[in-house]
Design a protein around this motif. Sequence first.
Motif, mmCIF file in Angstrom:
data_model
loop_
_atom_site.group_PDB
_atom_site.id
_atom_site.type_symbol
_atom_site.label_atom_id
_atom_site.label_comp_id
_atom_site.label_asym_id
_atom_site.label_seq_id
_atom_site.Cartn_x
_atom_site.Cartn_y
_atom_site.Cartn_z
ATOM 1 N N GLU A 131 0.777 -1.131 -0.122
ATOM 2 C CA GLU A 131 0.060 -0.072 -0.059
ATOM 3 C C GLU A 131 1.049 1.144 0.194
ATOM 4 N N MET A 133 0.016 4.477 -0.185
ATOM 5 C CA MET A 133 -0.776 5.598 0.585
ATOM 6 C C MET A 133 -1.490 5.067 1.897
ATOM 7 N N SER A 134 -0.707 4.638 2.767
ATOM 8 C CA SER A 134 -1.540 3.962 3.865
ATOM 9 C C SER A 134 -1.910 4.955 4.928
ATOM 10 N N GLY A 135 -1.220 6.117 4.887
ATOM 11 C CA GLY A 135 -1.326 7.306 6.064
ATOM 12 C C GLY A 135 -0.315 7.059 7.065
ATOM 13 N N ARG A 136 0.345 6.166 7.010
ATOM 14 C CA ARG A 136 1.402 5.755 8.067
ATOM 15 C C ARG A 136 2.698 5.863 7.564
ATOM 16 N N LYS A 167 -10.901 -8.025 -5.609
ATOM 17 C CA LYS A 167 -9.640 -7.348 -5.767
ATOM 18 C C LYS A 167 -9.042 -7.408 -7.095
ATOM 19 N N LEU A 216 -3.037 2.547 -4.142
ATOM 20 C CA LEU A 216 -3.350 3.852 -3.187
ATOM 21 C C LEU A 216 -4.581 3.683 -2.556
ATOM 22 N N GLN A 217 -4.680 3.612 -1.479
ATOM 23 C CA GLN A 217 -5.655 3.246 -0.458
ATOM 24 C C GLN A 217 -6.551 2.202 -0.840
ATOM 25 N N GLY A 218 -5.661 1.167 -1.512
ATOM 26 C CA GLY A 218 -6.841 -0.303 -1.735
ATOM 27 C C GLY A 218 -7.070 0.067 -3.105
ATOM 28 N N LYS A 219 -7.090 0.925 -3.966
ATOM 29 C CA LYS A 219 -7.366 1.077 -5.263
ATOM 30 C C LYS A 219 -6.283 0.859 -6.158
ATOM 31 N N TYR A 221 -3.679 1.982 -9.078
ATOM 32 C CA TYR A 221 -3.145 3.104 -9.833
ATOM 33 C C TYR A 221 -2.318 2.572 -11.059
#
Length: 354
Positions: A131, A133-136, A167, A216-219, A221
């Motif tokens: 991932e 863009m996990s925010g971590r 997915k 990116l956030q599970g989606k 790209y």
Amino acid sequence: MYKFSKLIYALLLVVLIVWLLPWFYEFALFKPESSPFTLYSRVIDDFVFTEVNAENQLIRKDSKGNEYTAKEFDNILPLFYARQLVADARFPDSITGVPVSPQEVQIHNFVFRSTPSEINKPSKGLYFLLEAMSGRVDLSMPSDVFRITSSGIEFVEMENNAIDKEKSKLFTDLMLKKDFVFPAKLIEGNPSTRKDYDEGYLLTDQENKLYHLKMLQGKPYLRVINLPEGLKLTKLFVTEFRGKRTLGLLVDEQHKLYALTPDYSIKQVEVPSFDPNKEVITLFGNLFHWTVQITGEGADRFYAIDAKDYTLIREYIYKAKNDSFADKYRNVLMPIRLTFTSGYDKFVKPRINE
């Protein structure tokens, strides 16, 4: 039957001779030689070297033969020895007139290396997609792996080997929408958490089109990267350097090297040639330039490359000085040599005169 046995015996004897005799010959007589540690200095506009002499003393010099003390060497390589200069309160405010800070140096310094044995190895066909863009701050490894088949991309949960159909369909639909022709020819990424960020994978399809894939956030790209007309790629590298000036390095079938930038432009690196299947490449990069070392048969080639436009600044070729009897007459004395291992890969198989 007796004659046939003698023939087999003679063949085995010949095989043993062409295998063991060269091995004993090189073991006893051949002395391998390595090139000195080499970097390009922007301060003096020259290549500089460190090596150990016959008295086991560390020598620091440039291509003209000028020798330097340890502190002088720090000063002509301020980007490489930045930590030492900062510790001694000697770090300069500017380098060749350009203001620079230790923080900038730390961000843009990198080392990259590729060897033939890493390239010429079998692929398992299973890849981790992190991932991005996990925010971590820290990256984490996923619970699944993906593979690309002739019909699409499949994500497989490692715990139970079950295919995540939802997915898989999400990613496959996007790839089909972007005209990706399955299966992939080249797939390259760095599936590791030991890096500052993740850029996913560079891959080519059956029509040799280049794509950038990440999550990116599970989606999904997916970006199509326009290649110059006639450019056919044979090797991809995802760089993920801290400075984020490059997204990857590319090699084409003519052994030309290219830099792929984050805005998806492709610029040729002015290195005459690089064959990743047979040559080792080492890059020492910084804010201003790259020192590129390409190690091939009989020589080490060094190139100073501008870090902004990838143009050639200066080049230097270090040829092995081994002129011993063993080196000069090896091919004459033993025109046929059999080996089972190679520096190009880790396979064990018969090889003639490699």
